[in-house]
Scaffold this motif. Structure first.
Motif, mmCIF file in Angstrom:
data_model
loop_
_atom_site.group_PDB
_atom_site.id
_atom_site.type_symbol
_atom_site.label_atom_id
_atom_site.label_comp_id
_atom_site.label_asym_id
_atom_site.label_seq_id
_atom_site.Cartn_x
_atom_site.Cartn_y
_atom_site.Cartn_z
ATOM 1 N N ARG A 100 94.208 72.847 41.209
ATOM 2 C CA ARG A 100 93.322 73.707 41.164
ATOM 3 C C ARG A 100 93.217 74.690 42.328
ATOM 4 N NH1 ARG A 100 86.921 73.916 39.640
ATOM 5 N NH2 ARG A 100 86.909 75.714 37.817
ATOM 6 N N ASP A 116 80.949 67.252 40.916
ATOM 7 C CA ASP A 116 82.370 67.468 40.203
ATOM 8 C C ASP A 116 83.256 66.817 41.104
ATOM 9 O OD1 ASP A 116 83.778 68.545 38.293
ATOM 10 O OD2 ASP A 116 82.940 70.528 38.244
ATOM 11 N N ASP A 146 75.809 76.389 38.157
ATOM 12 C CA ASP A 146 77.180 75.495 38.595
ATOM 13 C C ASP A 146 77.872 76.508 39.713
ATOM 14 O OD1 ASP A 146 79.827 74.959 37.496
ATOM 15 O OD2 ASP A 146 78.339 73.921 36.365
ATOM 16 N N ASP A 147 79.007 76.230 39.349
ATOM 17 C CA ASP A 147 79.870 76.579 40.590
ATOM 18 C C ASP A 147 79.862 78.212 40.842
ATOM 19 O OD1 ASP A 147 82.019 76.733 42.228
ATOM 20 O OD2 ASP A 147 83.653 76.226 40.856
ATOM 21 N N LYS A 165 74.818 68.154 39.904
ATOM 22 C CA LYS A 165 76.169 67.945 39.094
ATOM 23 C C LYS A 165 77.198 67.792 40.328
ATOM 24 C CE LYS A 165 79.218 70.248 35.774
ATOM 25 N NZ LYS A 165 79.227 71.517 34.875
ATOM 26 N N TRP A 220 79.023 64.507 32.612
ATOM 27 C CA TRP A 220 79.511 65.615 31.570
ATOM 28 C C TRP A 220 80.945 64.907 30.998
ATOM 29 C CZ3 TRP A 220 78.289 68.788 28.877
ATOM 30 C CH2 TRP A 220 79.112 70.258 28.419
ATOM 31 N N TRP A 261 77.538 77.762 33.870
ATOM 32 C CA TRP A 261 78.984 77.728 33.803
ATOM 33 C C TRP A 261 79.556 78.654 32.575
ATOM 34 C CZ3 TRP A 261 82.793 78.354 37.150
ATOM 35 C CH2 TRP A 261 83.922 77.954 36.909
ATOM 36 N N ASP A 314 85.219 69.022 29.439
ATOM 37 C CA ASP A 314 84.881 70.369 29.345
ATOM 38 C C ASP A 314 85.030 71.055 27.949
ATOM 39 O OD1 ASP A 314 84.153 71.003 32.114
ATOM 40 O OD2 ASP A 314 86.265 71.209 32.646
ATOM 41 N N ALA A 348 86.449 67.636 36.338
ATOM 42 C CA ALA A 348 87.017 68.340 35.098
ATOM 43 C C ALA A 348 86.637 68.066 33.940
ATOM 44 C CB ALA A 348 88.723 68.179 35.488
ATOM 45 N N GLY A 349 85.279 68.070 33.566
ATOM 46 C CA GLY A 349 84.868 67.481 32.234
ATOM 47 C C GLY A 349 84.641 65.889 32.585
ATOM 48 N N ASN A 364 87.619 67.854 40.759
ATOM 49 C CA ASN A 364 88.686 68.595 39.790
ATOM 50 C C ASN A 364 90.006 68.266 40.099
ATOM 51 O OD1 ASN A 364 86.913 69.564 37.802
ATOM 52 N ND2 ASN A 364 85.797 70.938 39.550
ATOM 53 N N TRP A 418 75.247 72.554 41.464
ATOM 54 C CA TRP A 418 76.618 72.132 41.249
ATOM 55 C C TRP A 418 77.261 71.768 42.556
ATOM 56 C CZ3 TRP A 418 81.365 73.778 42.902
ATOM 57 C CH2 TRP A 418 82.546 73.254 42.259
ATOM 58 N N ARG A 472 82.871 81.585 47.714
ATOM 59 C CA ARG A 472 83.329 81.131 46.603
ATOM 60 C C ARG A 472 83.208 82.426 45.345
ATOM 61 N NH1 ARG A 472 86.751 76.712 44.774
ATOM 62 N NH2 ARG A 472 85.633 76.014 42.748
ATOM 63 N N CYS A 525 80.857 64.522 37.135
ATOM 64 C CA CYS A 525 81.644 65.361 36.021
ATOM 65 C C CYS A 525 82.910 65.268 36.970
ATOM 66 C CB CYS A 525 81.164 66.774 36.320
ATOM 67 S SG CYS A 525 82.008 68.039 35.529
HETATM 68 C C1 GLA Z 1 84.850 71.927 36.330
HETATM 69 C C2 GLA Z 1 83.813 71.183 35.537
HETATM 70 C C3 GLA Z 1 83.036 72.631 34.918
HETATM 71 C C4 GLA Z 1 82.486 73.350 35.827
HETATM 72 C C5 GLA Z 1 83.859 73.955 36.773
HETATM 73 C C6 GLA Z 1 83.378 74.580 37.870
HETATM 74 O O1 GLA Z 1 85.927 72.446 35.466
HETATM 75 O O2 GLA Z 1 84.249 70.334 34.549
HETATM 76 O O3 GLA Z 1 81.787 72.113 33.967
HETATM 77 O O4 GLA Z 1 81.573 72.864 36.599
HETATM 78 O O5 GLA Z 1 84.202 72.680 37.262
HETATM 79 O O6 GLA Z 1 84.175 75.164 38.659
#
Ligand code: GLA
Length: 727
Positions: A443, A478, A366-367, A476, A543, A336, A546, A526-527, A480, A411, A373, A524
């Motif tokens: 988001r 997530d 990650d993403d 991972k 996680w 990321w 962030d 958003a952190g 968000n 992710w 995407r 995870c």
């Molecule tokens: C969130 C996570 C980050 C990362 C992004 C990817 O913000 O907390 O660590 O994975 O998404 O979009």
């Protein structure tokens, strides 16, 4: 016996190694709370006083005296409708919409082993490690029963609570408020400690005196949240890390919550925790149940450190599950902050090659690897590999990375859907959105309706199809955005959706951890927006934030450590100046802070690093492998706060034979004073050897005066002292 029932006085006593909890069914059948404190024998009924406090304190009709009022008495499960005008744990309405109930003792049961909760995460234990007390209260008019569940892990000083609310009547009852745990204190001057923050600055400790009125934190976001954590302590005004009485509550739940402390007209304090009442109104048809999720309680008369140790031991071994609970976690490089969306299969392989050269264990993609995407405006929901971007199949990419000697992780954010996605175009009704109202975006995405089985089935199938393509060893997970619009096309009542969503999430996670027992799942949101004991049941590491700036991270990890073990904290070294706050912190200090989490790794473009930095990283990786067992399993000591001139913390093995003391210099002055770090928890009378210098030190002197840090230091100079007891 940890659980004792005295039939004559109808008193329940729970003993743990160092604590006692006591309650009594009184002459009217109400369940009074008598005591939660230092381990004691005897009956604590004398703590409860009865007096006529004027007609403004109401009495139940059958009390027959104004000296009995539930507005004053300490209770186990206060509910609306008894004349207790403080904040209730339970509020219900009958089929006509009328508020009020009257729950009195019906029966109880004591059994070995720890209860489980259907569809919800909960503390688990072997049958010989725990006992369960079940007390059922009943309202005859409504046919409503509440089973209060107490799980006791005596060796850990842990008591858990949950409540099962059942409609045994023949008409609908609607639950408007359902809290899980309550502690009524008849006396005491307390501080309340809670953990607040925001995205990229989670779990800052807040401590202030409990005043008259109510202080409440919580989340109405459908997630436990970055803003407030579902954990609270009530402590003596003068309580410190090592002295004073401290009570804590930690919610084993990842959705909306409320944690409250209230000081009443007679200077009594009530602490409680449970589900958020926001957008919650849960109808129970005859025969139906609602489970109020679990709260973990612990008490210490020796300061906050012991509360943390109790919770760490409990969460590490009795909440976290699976093989990764007890194994060293892979040291990872995450794509990321190294590349954001800008990667290809080849660039990932190059990053992995460099990571392998530095001694790391795993690359996490990650993403950005799926569907269309190209940025965070689209494609959530389309969990198909973008082979064009990766330059081949996922299987081939993972093979190339495995060939370098690295594991591979991926992710996902399965609970979400982008409006610009094939999934949304095919099933717009699968997103939570109120008909006729434009949905609120977070988001630029929407939340899928996980209360629906077909939605979960679709996600399960899509994810399995990805996980089965290649040797994926880490995921991972997530999440968000917050839940704002609550409408499910299939719900019998919209007041059920936020709770049923969480049951749906847990169902999906359970199916996946069962199917892939060897995958390490990291949570995870958003952190650190879902850093809670509920998620830890499925994801043994999360996680933490962030925010990867080591300076801010010391504050975040300090606050997090009060109720959660360091083994659960994902912590990475990232580039400087930090991308969130622009701060420069030397690589050594960044490493030391990140190494204090059980999910250690790097999140920067390793290929750009000068040789000197690569050498430092090699050293950190080597060091982490040595200290990792202490971080994962050791006792954690907060030796200072993050506001001090020196920030220092310590890990010690349970038997105190191995100790590691960390320090970061925060304040530097010209020709400044010598600063000392003072460890705790060493074996009194023993000698310890410091491995770096080879010097021997007496434990008692170390714990008394401490160890001086080198006087001439630079800002963020970092020190790591490792001691071994000389046996
Ligand atoms: C969130 C996570 C980050 C990362 C992004 C990817 O913000 O907390 O660590 O994975 O998404 O979009």
């Amino acid at each position: 016996m940890p659980l004792v029932y005295d039939a004559e006085s109808k008193t329940f006593t729970i003993h743990t190694s160092n604590t006692t909890y006591q309650m009594q069914v009184d002459h009217l059948g109400y369940l009074l709370h008598l005591y939660y404190g230092t381990r004691s024998e005897g009956h604590m009924g004398y703590l409860v006083t009865y007096a006529d406090r004027s007609g403004m304190c109401a009495s139940p009709h059958d009390a027959g005296t104004r000296t009995y009022s539930l507005d004053v008495l300490p209770q186990e499960y206060p509910f609306q409708g008894t004349g207790d005008m403080r904040c209730p744990m339970l509020e219900v309405r009958d089929a006509e919409g009328t508020f009020g109930c009257d729950l009195r003792y019906a029966r109880h049961e004591i059994r070995s082993g720890k209860y489980g909760l259907p569809g919800l995460p909960a503390v688990y234990a072997a049958d010989d490690e725990a006992q369960t007390l079940s007390i059922t209260l009943r309202d005859e008019r409504l046919g409503l029963e509440v089973e209060l569940l107490y799980g006791v892990l005596p060796a850990l000083d842990i008591i858990t609570r949950a409540a099962v609310i059942t409609n045994t009547g023949d008409a609908r009852v609607t639950v408007e408020r359902a809290q899980t745990a309550c502690l009524d204190f008849v006396t005491g001057d307390f501080d309340v400690i809670s953990f607040n923050g925001r995205h990229a600055m989670e779990r800052r400790l807040d401590r202030h005196p409990v005043g008259n009125g109510a202080f409440s934190v919580g989340s109405r976001r459908g997630m436990s949240s970055n803003q407030y954590n579902p954990a609270m302590l009530v402590v003596d005004h003068d309580a410190t890390e090592t002295s004073g009485r401290c009570w804590s509550m930690t919610f084993v739940y990842s959705g909306g919550f409320e944690a409250q402390v209230e000081r009443d007209q007679f200077e009594q304090t009530r602490m409680q925790m449970g589900l958020s009442s926001n957008m919650f109104s849960y109808p129970l048809e005859p025969g139906e149940q609602l489970v109020a999720p679990e709260v973990i309680l612990t008490y210490s008369n020796a300061g906050m450190e012991r509360v943390s140790h109790n919770l760490h031991r409990c969460i590490r071994k009795h909440v976290c599950r699976g093989p990764w609970r007890d194994s060293p976690r892979p040291i990872l490089i995450n794509s990321w902050e190294a590349a954001y969306f800008d990667f290809t299969g080849d660039s990932l392989v190059r990053l992995a090659a460099k990571a392998a050269e530095l001694g790391l264990d795993m690359l996490v993609m990650d993403d950005g690897w799926f569907g269309n995407r190209i940025d965070d405006f689209r494609a959530l929901g389309d969990w198909t590999v973008n082979e064009e971007k990766l330059g081949g199949s996922l299987h081939d990419l993972v093979q190339r990375i495995n060939d370098l000697g690295l594991k591979f992780g991926i992710w996902v954010e399965p609970e979400m859907v982008s409006e610009d996605s094939d999934l949304y175009r095919a099933h717009p009704d699968w997103a939570l959105a109120v008909p006729g109202k434009e949905p609120v975006l977070g988001r630029d995405q929407l939340v899928l309706d996980l209360s629906r089985k077909e939605v979960r089935d679709n996600l399960f199938e899509q994810l399995c199809a990805v996980f089965d393509q290649a040797n994926i060893e880490y995921v991972k997970w997530d999440y968000n955005r917050s839940i704002v619009d609550v409408y499910s096309h299939v719900a019998s009542d919209q007041g059920k959706v936020v709770y049923d969503y969480m049951l749906g999430l847990y169902d999906l996670l359970e199916r996946l951890v069962q199917r892939y027992p060897n995958i390490l799942f990291e949570g995870c949101s958003a952190g650190g927006g879902r850093f809670d004991a509920g998620m830890m049941y499925y994801t043994p590491q999360i996680w933490t934030s962030d925010n990867t700036d080591a300076d801010n991270r010391m504050t975040i990890q300090y606050g997090t450590s009060f109720c959660y073990p360091c083994s659960a904290m994902g912590a990475h070294v990232s580039a400087c100046p930090n991308e969130i706050n622009g701060r420069d912190v030397p690589l050594g200090a960044r490493g030391l802070v990140a190494m204090s989490g059980g999910g250690f790794g790097y999140e920067l473009d390793l290929q750009e690093l000068p040789d000197r930095a690569c050498d430092i990283i090699r050293g950190q990786v080597e060091m982490y492998r040595e200290i990792e067992p202490l971080v994962r399993e050791g006792l954690f000591y907060r030796l200072t706060t993050p506001k001090d001139d020196i920030v220092s913390w310590e890990f010690a093995s349970e038997d105190a034979s191995k100790v590691m003391v960390c320090a970061i210099v925060m304040k530097v002055e010209g020709y400044g004073e010598a600063e000392y770090v003072v460890p705790r928890g060493l074996t009194p009378g023993a000698m310890y050897r410091e491995l770096g210098s080879g010097k021997a030190y007496a434990a008692d002197a170390l714990m008394d005066m401490g160890l001086p840090l080198p006087v001439s230091c630079a800002p963020y100079a970092n020190r790591l002292y490792r001691f071994e007891r000389i046996d």
